[in-house]
Design a protein around this motif. Sequence first.
Motif, PDB file in Angstrom:
ATOM      1  N   MET A 202      40.414  -1.211 -55.381  1.00  0.00           N
ATOM      2  CA  MET A 202      41.355  -1.063 -54.191  1.00  0.00           C
ATOM      3  C   MET A 202      40.099  -0.339 -53.165  1.00  0.00           C
ATOM      4  N   PHE A 203      39.478   0.253 -53.216  1.00  0.00           N
ATOM      5  CA  PHE A 203      38.579   0.929 -51.933  1.00  0.00           C
ATOM      6  C   PHE A 203      37.542  -0.553 -51.706  1.00  0.00           C
ATOM      7  N   LYS A 204      36.810  -1.956 -52.721  1.00  0.00           N
ATOM      8  CA  LYS A 204      36.477  -2.698 -51.843  1.00  0.00           C
ATOM      9  C   LYS A 204      37.135  -3.335 -50.515  1.00  0.00           C
ATOM     10  N   LEU A 205      38.696  -3.706 -51.703  1.00  0.00           N
ATOM     11  CA  LEU A 205      39.386  -3.699 -50.212  1.00  0.00           C
ATOM     12  C   LEU A 205      38.784  -3.041 -48.378  1.00  0.00           C
ATOM     13  N   LEU A 206      38.841  -1.750 -49.213  1.00  0.00           N
ATOM     14  CA  LEU A 206      39.283  -1.344 -47.652  1.00  0.00           C
ATOM     15  C   LEU A 206      37.976  -1.721 -46.944  1.00  0.00           C
ATOM     16  N   ILE A 207      37.293  -1.455 -47.737  1.00  0.00           N
ATOM     17  CA  ILE A 207      35.328  -1.637 -47.027  1.00  0.00           C
ATOM     18  C   ILE A 207      35.379  -3.350 -45.533  1.00  0.00           C
ATOM     19  N   VAL A 208      36.231  -3.913 -46.353  1.00  0.00           N
ATOM     20  CA  VAL A 208      36.104  -5.104 -45.669  1.00  0.00           C
ATOM     21  C   VAL A 208      37.024  -5.180 -45.026  1.00  0.00           C
ATOM     22  N   TRP A 209      38.134  -5.235 -45.158  1.00  0.00           N
ATOM     23  CA  TRP A 209      39.343  -4.678 -43.937  1.00  0.00           C
ATOM     24  C   TRP A 209      38.620  -4.025 -42.659  1.00  0.00           C
ATOM     25  N   VAL A 210      37.415  -3.531 -43.092  1.00  0.00           N
ATOM     26  CA  VAL A 210      37.571  -2.058 -41.405  1.00  0.00           C
ATOM     27  C   VAL A 210      35.666  -3.081 -40.973  1.00  0.00           C
ATOM     28  N   LEU A 211      34.843  -3.726 -42.626  1.00  0.00           N
ATOM     29  CA  LEU A 211      33.960  -4.354 -41.619  1.00  0.00           C
ATOM     30  C   LEU A 211      34.466  -5.625 -40.418  1.00  0.00           C
ATOM     31  N   ASN A 212      35.567  -6.285 -41.543  1.00  0.00           N
ATOM     32  CA  ASN A 212      36.274  -7.275 -40.567  1.00  0.00           C
ATOM     33  C   ASN A 212      36.507  -7.095 -39.348  1.00  0.00           C
ATOM     34  N   ALA A 213      37.232  -5.625 -38.774  1.00  0.00           N
ATOM     35  CA  ALA A 213      37.654  -5.491 -37.828  1.00  0.00           C
ATOM     36  C   ALA A 213      36.535  -5.125 -36.881  1.00  0.00           C
ATOM     37  N   LEU A 214      35.390  -4.477 -37.251  1.00  0.00           N
ATOM     38  CA  LEU A 214      34.217  -4.024 -37.196  1.00  0.00           C
ATOM     39  C   LEU A 214      33.363  -5.914 -36.471  1.00  0.00           C
ATOM     40  N   ALA A 215      33.523  -6.537 -36.873  1.00  0.00           N
ATOM     41  CA  ALA A 215      33.065  -8.158 -36.588  1.00  0.00           C
ATOM     42  C   ALA A 215      34.589  -8.240 -35.600  1.00  0.00           C
ATOM     43  N   LEU A 216      35.121  -7.975 -35.361  1.00  0.00           N
ATOM     44  CA  LEU A 216      35.845  -8.454 -35.014  1.00  0.00           C
ATOM     45  C   LEU A 216      36.035  -7.938 -33.053  1.00  0.00           C
ATOM     46  N   MET A 217      35.553  -7.037 -33.476  1.00  0.00           N
ATOM     47  CA  MET A 217      35.098  -6.060 -32.373  1.00  0.00           C
ATOM     48  C   MET A 217      33.418  -6.574 -31.272  1.00  0.00           C
ATOM     49  N   ALA A 218      32.628  -7.350 -32.769  1.00  0.00           N
ATOM     50  CA  ALA A 218      31.625  -7.887 -32.323  1.00  0.00           C
ATOM     51  C   ALA A 218      32.255  -9.046 -31.180  1.00  0.00           C
ATOM     52  N   VAL A 219      32.507  -9.854 -32.286  1.00  0.00           N
ATOM     53  CA  VAL A 219      33.434 -10.839 -31.382  1.00  0.00           C
ATOM     54  C   VAL A 219      34.294 -10.634 -30.110  1.00  0.00           C
ATOM     55  N   ALA A 220      34.708  -9.754 -29.535  1.00  0.00           N
ATOM     56  CA  ALA A 220      35.362  -9.310 -28.026  1.00  0.00           C
ATOM     57  C   ALA A 220      33.914  -9.318 -27.382  1.00  0.00           C
ATOM     58  N   TYR A 221      32.653  -8.399 -28.109  1.00  0.00           N
ATOM     59  CA  TYR A 221      31.172  -8.346 -27.103  1.00  0.00           C
ATOM     60  C   TYR A 221      30.697  -9.467 -27.205  1.00  0.00           C
ATOM     61  N   LEU A 222      31.005 -10.330 -28.196  1.00  0.00           N
ATOM     62  CA  LEU A 222      29.965 -12.536 -27.490  1.00  0.00           C
ATOM     63  C   LEU A 222      30.706 -12.871 -27.284  1.00  0.00           C
ATOM     64  N   VAL A 223      32.059 -13.203 -27.364  1.00  0.00           N
ATOM     65  CA  VAL A 223      32.261 -14.145 -26.931  1.00  0.00           C
ATOM     66  C   VAL A 223      33.058 -14.166 -25.760  1.00  0.00           C
ATOM     67  N   PRO A 224      33.295 -14.553 -24.434  1.00  0.00           N
ATOM     68  CA  PRO A 224      33.874 -14.091 -23.353  1.00  0.00           C
ATOM     69  C   PRO A 224      35.464 -14.370 -22.940  1.00  0.00           C
ATOM     70  N   GLY A 225      36.561 -14.714 -22.935  1.00  0.00           N
ATOM     71  CA  GLY A 225      37.822 -14.870 -22.970  1.00  0.00           C
ATOM     72  C   GLY A 225      38.593 -13.957 -24.371  1.00  0.00           C
ATOM     73  N   ILE A 226      38.235 -12.931 -25.115  1.00  0.00           N
ATOM     74  CA  ILE A 226      38.358 -12.486 -26.423  1.00  0.00           C
ATOM     75  C   ILE A 226      38.305 -10.617 -25.864  1.00  0.00           C
ATOM     76  N   HIS A 227      39.427 -10.064 -26.217  1.00  0.00           N
ATOM     77  CA  HIS A 227      39.278  -8.628 -25.704  1.00  0.00           C
ATOM     78  C   HIS A 227      39.921  -7.709 -26.665  1.00  0.00           C
ATOM     79  N   VAL A 228      39.278  -7.020 -27.207  1.00  0.00           N
ATOM     80  CA  VAL A 228      40.400  -6.409 -28.362  1.00  0.00           C
ATOM     81  C   VAL A 228      40.092  -4.959 -27.962  1.00  0.00           C
ATOM     82  N   ALA A 229      41.507  -4.026 -27.422  1.00  0.00           N
ATOM     83  CA  ALA A 229      41.360  -3.274 -26.994  1.00  0.00           C
ATOM     84  C   ALA A 229      41.055  -1.957 -27.664  1.00  0.00           C
ATOM     85  N   ASN A 230      40.825  -1.474 -28.926  1.00  0.00           N
ATOM     86  CA  ASN A 230      40.277  -0.094 -29.603  1.00  0.00           C
ATOM     87  C   ASN A 230      40.327  -0.959 -31.233  1.00  0.00           C
ATOM     88  N   PHE A 231      39.826  -0.065 -31.704  1.00  0.00           N
ATOM     89  CA  PHE A 231      39.596   0.089 -32.906  1.00  0.00           C
ATOM     90  C   PHE A 231      40.707  -0.340 -33.783  1.00  0.00           C
TER      91      PHE A 231
END
Length: 115
Positions: A1-30
């Motif tokens: 269960m704890f691993k699932l939460l960590i992977v979820w947070v890491l995927n959110a961080l990956a999404l924030m990185a995608v928003a930073y790297l790819v113009p046209g994708i916007h994420v408002a906040n964490f």
Amino acid sequence: MFKLLIVWVLNALALMAVAYLVPGIHVANFTAALVAALVIGLVNILIKPLLVLLTLPITLLTLGLFILVINGVLFWLVGNYLQGFSVSSILIGVIGALVYSVISGVLSAIVPDND
């Protein structure tokens, strides 16, 4: 269960990185990134297998490259559905889905497997 939460947070961080790297994708906040990562995961579990099955002939004809289009369309649809996460076009969705997959895969690989 704890691993699932960590992977979820890491995927959110990956999404924030995608928003930073790819113009046209916007994420408002964490928080929006957490919700978007959850919805993207659910869409990939529930809807993507059905779409892959329905488009199997064209996927075989294109030697599997049509799955990139399916990923991009689903990424774009999630961006149009959620508030705080936006994807400007389907092409940007394809690029964003590719970058998201790479970053998410690298980040998920660092989580130790306790099995």
